[in-house]
Design a protein around this motif. Structure first.
Motif, mmCIF file in Angstrom:
data_model
loop_
_atom_site.group_PDB
_atom_site.id
_atom_site.type_symbol
_atom_site.label_atom_id
_atom_site.label_comp_id
_atom_site.label_asym_id
_atom_site.label_seq_id
_atom_site.Cartn_x
_atom_site.Cartn_y
_atom_site.Cartn_z
ATOM 1 N N LYS A 124 70.157 -30.580 -66.332
ATOM 2 C CA LYS A 124 68.934 -31.260 -65.905
ATOM 3 C C LYS A 124 67.908 -30.262 -65.354
ATOM 4 O O LYS A 124 66.726 -30.336 -65.679
ATOM 5 N N TYR A 125 68.384 -29.355 -64.510
ATOM 6 C CA TYR A 125 67.454 -28.375 -63.921
ATOM 7 C C TYR A 125 67.845 -26.974 -64.356
ATOM 8 O O TYR A 125 68.761 -26.357 -63.793
ATOM 9 N N HIS A 126 67.163 -26.495 -65.360
ATOM 10 C CA HIS A 126 67.539 -25.192 -65.927
ATOM 11 C C HIS A 126 66.485 -24.765 -66.933
ATOM 12 O O HIS A 126 65.891 -25.595 -67.616
ATOM 13 N N VAL A 127 66.232 -23.468 -66.990
ATOM 14 C CA VAL A 127 65.447 -22.910 -68.089
ATOM 15 C C VAL A 127 66.248 -21.753 -68.678
ATOM 16 O O VAL A 127 67.060 -21.126 -67.994
ATOM 17 N N ALA A 128 65.991 -21.470 -69.965
ATOM 18 C CA ALA A 128 66.738 -20.410 -70.650
ATOM 19 C C ALA A 128 65.805 -19.272 -71.028
ATOM 20 O O ALA A 128 64.772 -19.502 -71.641
ATOM 21 N N ILE A 129 66.185 -18.050 -70.627
ATOM 22 C CA ILE A 129 65.492 -16.866 -71.136
ATOM 23 C C ILE A 129 66.192 -16.534 -72.441
ATOM 24 O O ILE A 129 67.397 -16.268 -72.469
ATOM 25 N N SER A 130 65.411 -16.586 -73.503
ATOM 26 C CA SER A 130 65.997 -16.500 -74.821
ATOM 27 C C SER A 130 65.242 -15.458 -75.643
ATOM 28 O O SER A 130 64.368 -14.763 -75.109
#
Lengths: 427, 447
Positions: free
Chosen positions: B135-141
């Motif tokens: 729910k609370y997360h971002v991905a460095i991709s």
């Protein structure tokens, strides 16, 4: 006979070519970082100082001006190469199509390229060590056209090139490695990795003789890579199998294209050419002058400083004297007193010289014996040894006795005494 | 609707993070999104694709050959996230070195959270799955040819690939340096914007990184490209047409155009990508880091060769092809020509993008099942990148977003804009989001 060279020298930068590690570490593997170790994730960042020196060398060697320069990857596998590719230059090198003039001709410079040094391999009896302090040290490779056609020219080219590099601040003692290409026949033989001028000349001599013998015997000279064996003073075929070199060059995508327009170029000094000019202008030996100045900034600067006001022979004598005692970096205003003394024929001893160097008060240095005193002394000696005149007529070397007597007594150059003596005897 | 803003507005107890990890671990065992899981010390959780270095954490780009490589430094993007107060949650799964479109070229493939029989997409498979389940997360991709857009589309999240050079690549384990771009996956365009603002900007450790000013120029025109609908699955096309209608409703003029060189893009892309990657992979010799061959009594050639057997089949294929296309005898026919195609294609796309945005589906095929994807030939797999490659090849910013659900599986579309106009496409997706309801199967870490 055609000889072409690839000369590698280390550039005088404080830090490596693509990272900020020092180039002057002594303890093995202490001056390293993710970049020069080629760790996954690390990227190169160009040391602009290396670009500056590279461009200055290109200018000194009369290369065509390049507006921009860029890098390529040269891929090969070897334990000393951390990324398994070397960042170097090809078509877009910092220098292209230049030349270096030697006495008899212009030797073409095909290319001057910047590249990174691999790690240092230290081979022990049953193991090998790697020192990555050297990995990433900036090198410049100077590739010539095969324009050199004799040992004499080879020697002259190397000396001139080293001198120019020396005056651009390159430490020519640190690294001076050459790949030597020699062909007497149709095929090119490359002798890789020769260090130092003496070895280069020896390798060339051996190879010319070897190829000459083969040709005389009607044999074909194999196109091959050889190495120089310093102990045996001979070249031998390298064990690596001969194949077309395939490095699969691609543009280095982590770096950009660099403009060379804003670079402040060092003014090249052609010491050899200057020595020639002064020799002719002041009527002194070109050879002596060259020996003094080719690899000696201080000597050249003293000569340039004093040449208008003093006699060139005395300047040379002073420079030789200072050079003998490692005092060539003497301050220019203190040099004046030395020159005056030498011009009068007085050669200060080490103690006096060192006082002069430090700017201390010196009693006798400037108070040289003048010509009058010398003349008087000469006459005195002749008077005491009348037979000397007869002997002198038979053999002018007899004058050495008189010169000896006087230089024993005064700090005066023998040449000056003999000049006075000649005048007296002929007059 | 930014989840970062929402999270930061709340009082997060310290116990939140161990609870989150505990909740995540069993589900991760099934879905294989994370390769490592750490307990964040605080802040909004973020994950890092395994090919981006995190100081002290194993970073092996999904490869066996880098097993045990623990970088002694942070990638610039990671450093900036940590300095901005985000909390590192773990490294995410991926195709080895980014070589793949379905996440299968790895030891344990990530599974699609909507239906575990399906692929998550690649190469940033783990990043997309993580974004889709937390729910609370971002991905460095990171994307080279579509590695953000594709998995984002398959997993129903927003995937943003910025202008080439917008985010420093320092610390990125290279695939193809002139194509690699670090980007962001999130559950909303607003989250993407917040993260992009933290990580973008010049870096002395990456020469190709730019300090350009990023803009939000709205062009009021959207182009549908003939070459980007040809060969696309009918089911995808019919729902894509509805999306186009919505953009008309949002006030955009829609026009059909051509990009003639688009058909050459796949070939040019794979030539450049393989040429560069074959040089990048040369450094893996089992010598100084990663998988180590302990026998030092062999000739270095044998030593290196042994270590390099650990590469996945796809990596070996790219080494062989990449080495071939840059060899002296054929370099002009392949590598040099591919560089020319790239530059001409950029000209052609720039001319269009000056006037408007490009809108297209992300993938020409519906999300395949694991077995279906495995049975594709390499060429079929490469061809499935036909819609993501042109923008990636030219370094153009693009954003992938879910726009419909087909039998419960998300479908993704992408917007492409001109270099440095990165904010414009985030704004468009933000506008789109207002009338779109995201669906997620998991909402781990809910407050």
């Amino acid at each position: 006979m055609k000889i072409g060279l690839e000369v590698h020298v280390a550039l005088p930068t404080k830090t490596k070519l693509f990272c900020s590690c020092s180039t002057e570490a002594s303890e093995p593997n202490t001056s390293i970082c993710p970049i020069c170790m080629g760790l996954p994730g690390a990227k190169p960042m160009l040391n602009e100082k290396a670009l500056e020196v590279g461009a200055s060398i290109a200018k000194a060697l009369n290369c065509k001006t390049q507006d921009t320069t860029s890098f390529v990857r040269k891929v090969y596998f070897y334990p000393d190469l951390p990324k398994s590719f070397q960042i170097t230059q090809t078509e877009d090198a910092i220098g292209r199509e230049g030349y270096l003039g030697i006495d008899s001709k212009k030797v073409g410079i095909r290319r001057i390229q910047l590249e990174e040094d691999p790690a240092k391999i230290i081979r022990e009896e049953d193991y090998t060590l790697l020192d990555f302090n050297r990995s990433g040290v900036p090198l410049v490779e100077i590739v010539t056209e095969p324009d050199i056609s004799s040992e004499e020219e080879l020697r002259e080219f190397l000396t001139e090139l080293k001198s120019i590099l020396y005056y651009l601040g390159v430490d020519i003692e640190k690294e001076f490695k050459v790949d030597l290409n020699i062909s007497l026949g149709r095929n090119r033989v490359e002798i890789k990795n020769i260090t130092g001028v003496k070895n280069i000349i020896d390798a060339e001599r051996y190879e010319v003789e070897r190829q000459g013998k083969l040709l005389k015997a009607g044999q074909e000279i194999a196109a091959e890579t050889r190495s120089y064996n310093e102990a045996k003073m001979s070249t031998e075929a390298s064990r690596e199998k001969e194949s077309e070199e395939e490095y699969g060059f691609i543009y280095e995508p982590d770096l950009t294209t660099y403009s060379t327009k804003g670079i402040e170029l060092a003014k090249p000094v052609f010491a050899s050419r200057l020595a020639g000019e002064y020799a002719a202008r002041y009527n002194v030996s070109a050879k002596t002058l060259k020996e003094l100045v080719l690899f000696n900034k201080d000597a050249l600067s003293m000569i340039e400083h004093a040449k208008e006001k003093h006699d060139m022979k005395s300047i040379i004598a002073s420079v030789e004297l200072l050079s003998k005692y490692n005092m060539l970096d003497m301050k220019k205003e203190r040099l004046e007193r030395l020159l005056l003394a030498v011009e009068k024929g007085v050669y200060p001893d080490k103690e006096t010289l060192s006082k002069l160097y430090k700017g201390e008060q010196v009693e006798a240095a400037g108070d040289a014996v003048d010509n009058k005193t010398i003349d008087k002394e000469i006459r005195e000696v002749i008077k005491k040894n009348p037979s000397i005149l007869e002997e002198y007529k038979k053999n002018p070397k007899a004058a050495n006795f008189i010169v000896g007597q006087i230089t024993k007594k005064y700090k005066v150059h023998p040449r000056m005494v003999s000049e006075r003596l000649n005048e007296i005897l002929s007059g | 609707m930014s989840s970062i803003g929402e999270f930061e507005g709340k009082d997060i107890p310290e116990s939140y993070y161990p609870k989150l990890v505990k909740e995540l671990e069993p589900i991760n065992k099934r879905l294989n999104a994370f390769l490592t899981i750490s307990n964040p010390e605080g802040g909004f959780p973020f994950s890092v694709k395994d090919n981006i270095c995190v100081n002290g954490v194993e970073s092996r780009a999904g490869s066996r050959i880098l097993k045990g490589y623990i970088p002694p430094f942070n990638a610039t993007a990671v450093e900036r996230m940590l300095n901005s107060g985000f909390g590192f949650l773990g490294k995410t799964n991926m195709d080895e070195f980014g070589f793949g479109s379905f996440g299968l070229n790895t030891e344990v493939p990530a599974k699609n959270p909507f239906d575990e029989r399906y692929v998550a997409g690649g190469s940033s498979s783990g990043a997309a799955v993580a974004t889709s389940i937390l729910k609370y997360h971002v991905a460095i991709s990171e994307s080279t040819g579509g590695s953000i857009a594709t998995p984002a589309a398959f997993c129903g999240v927003v995937g943003f690939t910025p202008t080439y050079g917008a985010v420093s690549r320092y610390g990125l384990i290279d695939y193809a340096n002139s194509l690699d771009k670090i980007g962001v996956m999130a559950r909303s365009a607003e989250d993407v914007r917040i993260v992009f603002d933290k990580v973008k900007g010049s870096d002395k450790y990456d020469t190709t990184c730019t300090d350009a000013k990023f803009t939000a120029k709205d062009k009021k025109k959207v182009f549908i490209i003939d070459q980007f609908t040809k060969g696309v699955d009918e089911k995808i096309l019919s729902s894509f047409e509805k999306l186009v209608e919505k953009f008309k409703d949002m006030g955009y003029n829609v026009e059909n155009r051509e990009i003639r060189l688009a058909e050459k893009a796949i070939a040019a892309y794979y030539i450049i990508a393989m040429a560069e990657s074959s040089t990048n992979l040369a450094k893996y010799t089992g010598f100084k880091y990663g998988l180590r061959n302990e026998r030092f009594d062999e000739h270095y050639n044998e030593f290196f060769t042994k270590a390099r057997k650990a590469f996945h089949k796809e990596s070996k294929r790219r080494i062989v092809l990449g080495t071939m296309v840059r060899s002296a005898s054929v370099r002009d026919r392949y590598y040099s020509k591919a560089l020319k195609v790239r530059s001409l294609l950029l000209d052609e796309m720039n001319a269009l993008l000056k006037e408007g945005f490009i809108l297209s589906p992300v993938m020409p095929i519906l999300t395949p099942k694991m077995a279906e994807a495995e049975s594709l030939t390499p060429l079929e797999m490469y061809k499935s990148d036909m819609l993501t490659i042109p923008a990636n090849l030219c370094g153009l910013p693009h954003i992938s977003f879910p726009y419909a659900y087909e039998k419960g599986m998300p479908l993704g579309a992408q917007l492409i804009t001109s270099q440095f106009n990165d904010y414009a496409i985030m704004d468009m997706v933000s506008k789109w989001e207002k009338d779109f309801e995201y669906r997620f199967k998991y909402n781990l870490g809910e407050l």
